[in-house]
Write a protein that holds these residues in place. Sequence first.
Motif, PDB file in Angstrom:
ATOM      1  N   ILE A   1       0.846  -1.203   0.000  1.00 27.41           N
ATOM      2  CA  ILE A   1       0.000   0.000   0.000  1.00 27.41           C
ATOM      3  C   ILE A   1       0.880   1.251   0.000  1.00 27.41           C
ATOM      4  CG2 ILE A   1      -1.732   1.305   1.326  1.00 27.41           C
ATOM      5  CD1 ILE A   1      -2.814  -1.473   2.255  1.00 27.41           C
ATOM      6  N   ALA A   2       1.963   1.223   0.796  1.00 27.82           N
ATOM      7  CA  ALA A   2       2.896   2.364   0.817  1.00 27.82           C
ATOM      8  C   ALA A   2       3.520   2.573  -0.560  1.00 27.82           C
ATOM      9  CB  ALA A   2       3.981   2.135   1.865  1.00 27.82           C
TER      10      ALA A   2
ATOM     11  N   LEU B   1       2.299   9.610  -5.653  1.00 25.55           N
ATOM     12  CA  LEU B   1       2.905  10.873  -5.209  1.00 25.55           C
ATOM     13  C   LEU B   1       4.261  11.127  -5.877  1.00 25.55           C
ATOM     14  CD1 LEU B   1       2.190  10.570  -1.362  1.00 25.55           C
ATOM     15  CD2 LEU B   1       0.972  12.019  -2.995  1.00 25.55           C
ATOM     16  N   GLY B   2       4.662  10.201  -6.752  1.00 23.17           N
ATOM     17  CA  GLY B   2       5.947  10.365  -7.439  1.00 23.17           C
ATOM     18  C   GLY B   2       7.142  10.000  -6.569  1.00 23.17           C
ATOM     19  N   ILE B   3       6.911   9.165  -5.531  1.00 26.69           N
ATOM     20  CA  ILE B   3       8.008   8.707  -4.664  1.00 26.69           C
ATOM     21  C   ILE B   3       8.322   7.258  -5.034  1.00 26.69           C
ATOM     22  CG2 ILE B   3       8.746   8.284  -2.278  1.00 26.69           C
ATOM     23  CD1 ILE B   3       6.630  10.433  -1.440  1.00 26.69           C
ATOM     24  N   GLU B   4       9.480   7.059  -5.616  1.00 23.14           N
ATOM     25  CA  GLU B   4       9.841   5.713  -6.089  1.00 23.14           C
ATOM     26  C   GLU B   4      10.330   4.861  -4.923  1.00 23.14           C
ATOM     27  OE1 GLU B   4      13.220   3.555  -8.887  1.00 23.14           O
ATOM     28  OE2 GLU B   4      13.142   5.752  -8.794  1.00 23.14           O
ATOM     29  N   SER B   5       9.850   3.617  -4.845  1.00 26.68           N
ATOM     30  CA  SER B   5      10.307   2.689  -3.803  1.00 26.68           C
ATOM     31  C   SER B   5      11.579   1.986  -4.265  1.00 26.68           C
ATOM     32  CB  SER B   5       9.227   1.660  -3.500  1.00 26.68           C
ATOM     33  OG  SER B   5       8.106   2.284  -2.922  1.00 26.68           O
TER      34      SER B   5
ATOM     35  N   ILE C   1      16.839  -3.125  -1.583  1.00 27.32           N
ATOM     36  CA  ILE C   1      18.074  -3.901  -1.744  1.00 27.32           C
ATOM     37  C   ILE C   1      17.928  -5.150  -0.874  1.00 27.32           C
ATOM     38  CG2 ILE C   1      20.560  -3.985  -1.274  1.00 27.32           C
ATOM     39  CD1 ILE C   1      20.751  -1.103  -2.103  1.00 27.32           C
ATOM     40  N   ASN C   2      18.146  -6.323  -1.467  1.00 33.40           N
ATOM     41  CA  ASN C   2      17.965  -7.609  -0.766  1.00 33.40           C
ATOM     42  C   ASN C   2      16.577  -7.705  -0.125  1.00 33.40           C
ATOM     43  OD1 ASN C   2      20.625  -8.192  -1.433  1.00 33.40           O
ATOM     44  ND2 ASN C   2      21.412  -7.352   0.493  1.00 33.40           N
ATOM     45  N   GLY C   3      15.571  -7.186  -0.823  1.00 32.87           N
ATOM     46  CA  GLY C   3      14.198  -7.279  -0.327  1.00 32.87           C
ATOM     47  C   GLY C   3      13.852  -6.296   0.775  1.00 32.87           C
ATOM     48  N   ARG C   4      14.792  -5.429   1.160  1.00 30.96           N
ATOM     49  CA  ARG C   4      14.533  -4.463   2.237  1.00 30.96           C
ATOM     50  C   ARG C   4      14.410  -3.056   1.653  1.00 30.96           C
ATOM     51  NH1 ARG C   4      15.095  -6.227   7.442  1.00 30.96           N
ATOM     52  NH2 ARG C   4      15.999  -8.295   7.716  1.00 30.96           N
ATOM     53  N   ARG C   5      13.418  -2.327   2.146  1.00 27.90           N
ATOM     54  CA  ARG C   5      13.147  -0.977   1.642  1.00 27.90           C
ATOM     55  C   ARG C   5      14.245  -0.002   2.077  1.00 27.90           C
ATOM     56  NH1 ARG C   5       8.376   1.759   0.043  1.00 27.90           N
ATOM     57  NH2 ARG C   5       7.011   0.027   0.622  1.00 27.90           N
ATOM     58  N   ILE C   6      14.693   0.827   1.134  1.00 29.40           N
ATOM     59  CA  ILE C   6      15.590   1.942   1.466  1.00 29.40           C
ATOM     60  C   ILE C   6      14.700   3.108   1.916  1.00 29.40           C
ATOM     61  CG2 ILE C   6      17.350   3.544   0.590  1.00 29.40           C
ATOM     62  CD1 ILE C   6      18.328   0.646   0.581  1.00 29.40           C
ATOM     63  N   THR C   7      14.887   3.551   3.158  1.00 21.83           N
ATOM     64  CA  THR C   7      13.991   4.564   3.731  1.00 21.83           C
ATOM     65  C   THR C   7      14.711   5.916   3.751  1.00 21.83           C
ATOM     66  OG1 THR C   7      13.046   2.800   5.102  1.00 21.83           O
ATOM     67  CG2 THR C   7      12.417   5.049   5.627  1.00 21.83           C
TER      68      THR C   7
END
Length: 264
Positions: free
Chosen positions: A44-45, A52-56, A59-65
């Motif tokens: 959902i995020a 909103l134009g924020i690309e997810s 790396i290794n399945g973990r979100r870069i925050t």
Amino acid sequence: MKDRLLVIKVGGNIIDDEKKLSSFLKSFSSVKSHKILVHGGGKIATDIGNKLGIESKYINGRRITDDETIDLVTMVYGGLINKKIVAQLQSFNCNAIGLTGADGNIIPATKRVVKDVDFGWAGDIDNSKVQNQNLKALINNDFVPVFASLTHDEHGHILNTNADTIASSLAVALSINYDVRLIYCFERKGVLENIDDNNSVINLINKEKYKQLLDEQKLFAGILPKIDNAFAAIDAGVKEVLIGDANDLIQNTTGNTIGTLITQ
């Protein structure tokens, strides 16, 4: 004798499906025990971020925050998803209260140290710092805490923190006060002996059985981190961990479980 407490983590595949989520929350509401729910909401995020134009980035399945992403996940996890879950639980007469680790200073964490990868505002938890007394006060006053997968660094920053880890840390911290069963709900019936057969559930795993299964190479790689997490929680005081299907939640809170129970 300690009271019983269930710490239940629900996977993103349930949260992404309104029907499945509603069915799960109805089951959760009907469980007669002290209980805590932990959720994430990655897809959902990602979907809202795209609008909103924020690309997810992963790396290794973990979100870069990064700076944009921490604002996004705070809004989506701590706001939209958490409050929708709380409102649904209230409709089922379950007196839920929505929380992040920052509320009541319940889960302080530290920003992940940069080694090979900079994960940004990602949080790591020291179980000994979880404020179990604040949480115990809520539970003993018949509130049902619902945690979004967010913590804080005690310097004013929210941190994105893995929901499995939050559930494990809460279970460990509260095992001083309660007999805790930690339940990981996902889309399979439990730990399977044959990945292609959803009925090949291994009902009980202790350390001896785990070693045997590893030696025989009967476990698929994706389940190994969950089992390792489970034994880490048990070594730190949690009574038992159950891995099972979200649809089987009610039965998996009893002595007659369908999923995989992991014990000493």
